[in-house]
Design a protein around this motif. Structure first.
Motif, PDB file in Angstrom:
ATOM      1  N   ASP A  76       0.815  -1.216   0.000  1.00  0.00           N
ATOM      2  CA  ASP A  76       0.000   0.000   0.000  1.00  0.00           C
ATOM      3  C   ASP A  76       0.849   1.267   0.000  1.00  0.00           C
ATOM      4  OD1 ASP A  76       1.050  -0.262   2.503  1.00  0.00           O
ATOM      5  OD2 ASP A  76      -0.808   0.177   3.590  1.00  0.00           O
ATOM      6  N   ASP A  77       2.162   1.120  -0.223  1.00  0.00           N
ATOM      7  CA  ASP A  77       3.057   2.285  -0.234  1.00  0.00           C
ATOM      8  C   ASP A  77       4.301   1.984  -1.077  1.00  0.00           C
ATOM      9  OD1 ASP A  77       3.722   4.860   0.343  1.00  0.00           O
ATOM     10  OD2 ASP A  77       4.207   4.523   2.464  1.00  0.00           O
ATOM     11  N   LEU A  78       4.087   1.559  -2.312  1.00  0.00           N
ATOM     12  CA  LEU A  78       5.197   1.119  -3.162  1.00  0.00           C
ATOM     13  C   LEU A  78       6.179   2.243  -3.485  1.00  0.00           C
ATOM     14  CD1 LEU A  78       3.283  -1.174  -5.713  1.00  0.00           C
ATOM     15  CD2 LEU A  78       4.755  -1.902  -3.817  1.00  0.00           C
ATOM     16  N   SER A  79       5.723   3.483  -3.444  1.00  0.00           N
ATOM     17  CA  SER A  79       6.592   4.595  -3.838  1.00  0.00           C
ATOM     18  C   SER A  79       7.749   4.817  -2.862  1.00  0.00           C
ATOM     19  CB  SER A  79       5.783   5.885  -3.969  1.00  0.00           C
ATOM     20  OG  SER A  79       5.218   6.256  -2.719  1.00  0.00           O
ATOM     21  N   VAL A  80       7.665   4.252  -1.656  1.00  0.00           N
ATOM     22  CA  VAL A  80       8.750   4.466  -0.691  1.00  0.00           C
ATOM     23  C   VAL A  80       9.869   3.445  -0.862  1.00  0.00           C
ATOM     24  CG1 VAL A  80       7.132   5.445   0.969  1.00  0.00           C
ATOM     25  CG2 VAL A  80       7.728   3.013   1.126  1.00  0.00           C
ATOM     26  N   VAL A  81       9.665   2.466  -1.724  1.00  0.00           N
ATOM     27  CA  VAL A  81      10.702   1.460  -1.941  1.00  0.00           C
ATOM     28  C   VAL A  81      11.910   2.108  -2.619  1.00  0.00           C
ATOM     29  CG1 VAL A  81      11.295  -0.681  -3.138  1.00  0.00           C
ATOM     30  CG2 VAL A  81       9.021  -0.396  -2.113  1.00  0.00           C
ATOM     31  N   THR A  82      13.092   1.853  -2.108  1.00  0.00           N
ATOM     32  CA  THR A  82      14.328   2.341  -2.731  1.00  0.00           C
ATOM     33  C   THR A  82      14.740   1.349  -3.818  1.00  0.00           C
ATOM     34  OG1 THR A  82      15.021   3.360  -0.645  1.00  0.00           O
ATOM     35  CG2 THR A  82      16.717   3.059  -2.336  1.00  0.00           C
ATOM     36  N   LEU A  83      14.494   1.717  -5.059  1.00  0.00           N
ATOM     37  CA  LEU A  83      14.715   0.777  -6.158  1.00  0.00           C
ATOM     38  C   LEU A  83      16.176   0.348  -6.269  1.00  0.00           C
ATOM     39  CD1 LEU A  83      12.434   2.173  -9.025  1.00  0.00           C
ATOM     40  CD2 LEU A  83      11.860   0.660  -7.111  1.00  0.00           C
ATOM     41  N   GLU A  84      17.091   1.258  -5.960  1.00  0.00           N
ATOM     42  CA  GLU A  84      18.517   0.937  -6.081  1.00  0.00           C
ATOM     43  C   GLU A  84      18.906  -0.244  -5.201  1.00  0.00           C
ATOM     44  OE1 GLU A  84      17.761   4.876  -7.581  1.00  0.00           O
ATOM     45  OE2 GLU A  84      17.296   3.941  -5.642  1.00  0.00           O
ATOM     46  N   GLU A  85      18.206  -0.430  -4.097  1.00  0.00           N
ATOM     47  CA  GLU A  85      18.525  -1.544  -3.202  1.00  0.00           C
ATOM     48  C   GLU A  85      18.081  -2.887  -3.774  1.00  0.00           C
ATOM     49  OE1 GLU A  85      16.753  -0.608   0.524  1.00  0.00           O
ATOM     50  OE2 GLU A  85      18.170   1.014   0.992  1.00  0.00           O
ATOM     51  N   LEU A  86      17.281  -2.859  -4.829  1.00  0.00           N
ATOM     52  CA  LEU A  86      16.787  -4.092  -5.448  1.00  0.00           C
ATOM     53  C   LEU A  86      17.601  -4.492  -6.673  1.00  0.00           C
ATOM     54  CD1 LEU A  86      12.964  -3.288  -5.265  1.00  0.00           C
ATOM     55  CD2 LEU A  86      14.326  -4.606  -3.638  1.00  0.00           C
ATOM     56  N   THR A  87      18.629  -3.734  -6.999  1.00  0.00           N
ATOM     57  CA  THR A  87      19.401  -3.995  -8.214  1.00  0.00           C
ATOM     58  C   THR A  87      20.692  -4.733  -7.904  1.00  0.00           C
ATOM     59  OG1 THR A  87      20.603  -1.885  -8.115  1.00  0.00           O
ATOM     60  CG2 THR A  87      18.480  -1.902  -9.259  1.00  0.00           C
ATOM     61  N   ARG A  88      21.206  -5.413  -8.917  1.00  0.00           N
ATOM     62  CA  ARG A  88      22.517  -6.074  -8.850  1.00  0.00           C
ATOM     63  C   ARG A  88      23.185  -5.936 -10.207  1.00  0.00           C
ATOM     64  NH1 ARG A  88      23.348 -11.891  -7.594  1.00  0.00           N
ATOM     65  NH2 ARG A  88      21.466 -12.252  -8.818  1.00  0.00           N
ATOM     66  N   ILE A  89      24.484  -5.708 -10.181  1.00  0.00           N
ATOM     67  CA  ILE A  89      25.259  -5.650 -11.424  1.00  0.00           C
ATOM     68  C   ILE A  89      26.551  -6.406 -11.200  1.00  0.00           C
ATOM     69  CG2 ILE A  89      26.405  -4.192 -13.130  1.00  0.00           C
ATOM     70  CD1 ILE A  89      24.529  -1.917 -12.227  1.00  0.00           C
ATOM     71  N   CYS A  90      26.814  -7.396 -12.026  1.00  0.00           N
ATOM     72  CA  CYS A  90      28.088  -8.117 -11.987  1.00  0.00           C
ATOM     73  C   CYS A  90      28.937  -7.571 -13.126  1.00  0.00           C
ATOM     74  CB  CYS A  90      27.878  -9.625 -12.143  1.00  0.00           C
ATOM     75  SG  CYS A  90      27.080 -10.382 -10.716  1.00  0.00           S
ATOM     76  N   SER A  91      29.922  -6.756 -12.765  1.00  0.00           N
ATOM     77  CA  SER A  91      30.748  -6.129 -13.782  1.00  0.00           C
ATOM     78  C   SER A  91      31.623  -7.149 -14.475  1.00  0.00           C
ATOM     79  CB  SER A  91      31.617  -5.032 -13.165  1.00  0.00           C
ATOM     80  OG  SER A  91      32.463  -5.566 -12.171  1.00  0.00           O
ATOM     81  N   PRO A  92      32.051  -6.849 -15.698  1.00  0.00           N
ATOM     82  CA  PRO A  92      32.837  -7.821 -16.463  1.00  0.00           C
ATOM     83  C   PRO A  92      34.206  -8.053 -15.852  1.00  0.00           C
ATOM     84  CG  PRO A  92      32.832  -5.719 -17.584  1.00  0.00           C
ATOM     85  CD  PRO A  92      31.853  -5.603 -16.444  1.00  0.00           C
ATOM     86  N   GLY A  93      34.766  -9.194 -16.163  1.00  0.00           N
ATOM     87  CA  GLY A  93      36.094  -9.558 -15.699  1.00  0.00           C
ATOM     88  C   GLY A  93      36.737 -10.503 -16.675  1.00  0.00           C
ATOM     89  N   PRO A  94      37.910 -10.980 -16.407  1.00  0.00           N
ATOM     90  CA  PRO A  94      38.629 -11.846 -17.346  1.00  0.00           C
ATOM     91  C   PRO A  94      37.914 -13.146 -17.647  1.00  0.00           C
ATOM     92  CG  PRO A  94      39.707 -11.810 -15.181  1.00  0.00           C
ATOM     93  CD  PRO A  94      38.679 -10.743 -15.166  1.00  0.00           C
ATOM     94  N   ASP A  95      36.989 -13.569 -16.749  1.00  0.00           N
ATOM     95  CA  ASP A  95      36.296 -14.838 -16.980  1.00  0.00           C
ATOM     96  C   ASP A  95      34.919 -14.659 -17.606  1.00  0.00           C
ATOM     97  OD1 ASP A  95      37.589 -16.117 -13.889  1.00  0.00           O
ATOM     98  OD2 ASP A  95      38.374 -16.320 -15.936  1.00  0.00           O
ATOM     99  N   ASN A  96      34.546 -13.414 -17.963  1.00  0.00           N
ATOM    100  CA  ASN A  96      33.223 -13.154 -18.511  1.00  0.00           C
ATOM    101  C   ASN A  96      33.064 -13.736 -19.888  1.00  0.00           C
ATOM    102  OD1 ASN A  96      30.645 -12.139 -18.848  1.00  0.00           O
ATOM    103  ND2 ASN A  96      31.415 -10.176 -19.633  1.00  0.00           N
TER     104      ASN A  96
END
Length: 248
Positions: A228-248
């Motif tokens: 009942d209050d979705l706008s207060v969710v911090t979207l950045e806390e729900l994200t994940r990024i695996c940056s590239p590396g030599p094994d990508n």
């Protein structure tokens, strides 16, 4: 949502979906968390994704004008960079000028060239850009989210192999709506000393649109999201990024 390729594979999955309201007693909203993977399933690590673009477009299931869900917020949003490197390049600047001088009543001319060399530094980085856009229309509320990724051209180690995104929608009603996913991927195949860059799939054909019924909640184990209050969710806390590396 999407599962394409063999040795180089693109996958997309819905992780969580929450239907509710943006504020208590307020406008209807939906929070969607989706994950995308760009995987090298081959033992040949020289094969990699150089570029990727993900587009998620939302529409009213009945096709009614003005009833498409509005993409209110997304994460990641904006421009991000990873694995920055610097390279140096020498630039030669040339200047030509003429001069005249006289001797025993005769006038002589000469062209003189002067070269100067300077060293410049260039920064290379893997980039990720997220934006909220119009898709299939040019007015009203924006109805799509897009993420674009490009590899570090100096390191040549590919784009992030995993990106988890969050999207907050504003809805006009509790009527069903649909999501269409399109993914564009470009790879670099390297054989010996020959470099061949080509599209892996071109624009990957999207699967059938996914239908969401706001009257039916998805099963989830995630806590801390108040329907009942979705706008207060911090979207950045729900994200994940695996940056590239030599094994990508």
């Amino acid at each position: 949502m999407v599962d394409r390729g063999s040795k180089l594979r693109v996958q997309a999955d819905l992780i969580d979906v929450f239907h509710g309201t943006l504020t208590t007693g307020g406008t209807a909203g939906t929070l969607i968390i989706a994950e995308f993977r760009f995987l090298n399933m081959s033992s040949d690590k020289s094969r990699r994704f150089r570029h990727g673009e993900i587009m998620m477009t939302f529409a009213d299931k009945q096709g009614r004008s003005g009833f498409d869900p509005e993409v209110l917020d997304i994460a990641p949003l904006g421009t991000f960079s990873f694995n920055s490197t610097e390279s140096c390049a020498e630039v030669t600047n040339s200047a030509n000028f003429s001069t005249n001088f006289g001797m025993n009543g005769a006038s002589l001319g000469a062209d003189i060239r002067r070269d100067s060399t300077e060293t410049t530094k260039r920064t290379h980085k893997t980039t990720l850009i997220g934006a909220i856009i119009y898709e299939g229309k040019v007015w009203g509320e924006k109805n799509a989210a897009v993420w674009t990724m490009d590899e570090n051209s100096s390191r040549e180690d590919g784009i992030p192999n995993l990106i988890q995104t969050a999207i907050l929608l504003k809805r006009k009603s509790n009527d069903p709506f649909v999501l269409t996913v399109k993914i564009d991927a470009e790879v670099n195949f390297i054989y010996d000393t020959n470099h061949s860059i080509r599209k892996l799939f071109g624009r990957i054909k999207e699967d059938d649109p996914i239908t969401f019924d706001p009257e039916v909640q998805w099963e989830t184990t995630r806590t801390g999201v108040h329907l009942d209050d979705l706008s207060v969710v911090t979207l950045e806390e729900l994200t994940r990024i695996c940056s590239p590396g030599p094994d990508n």
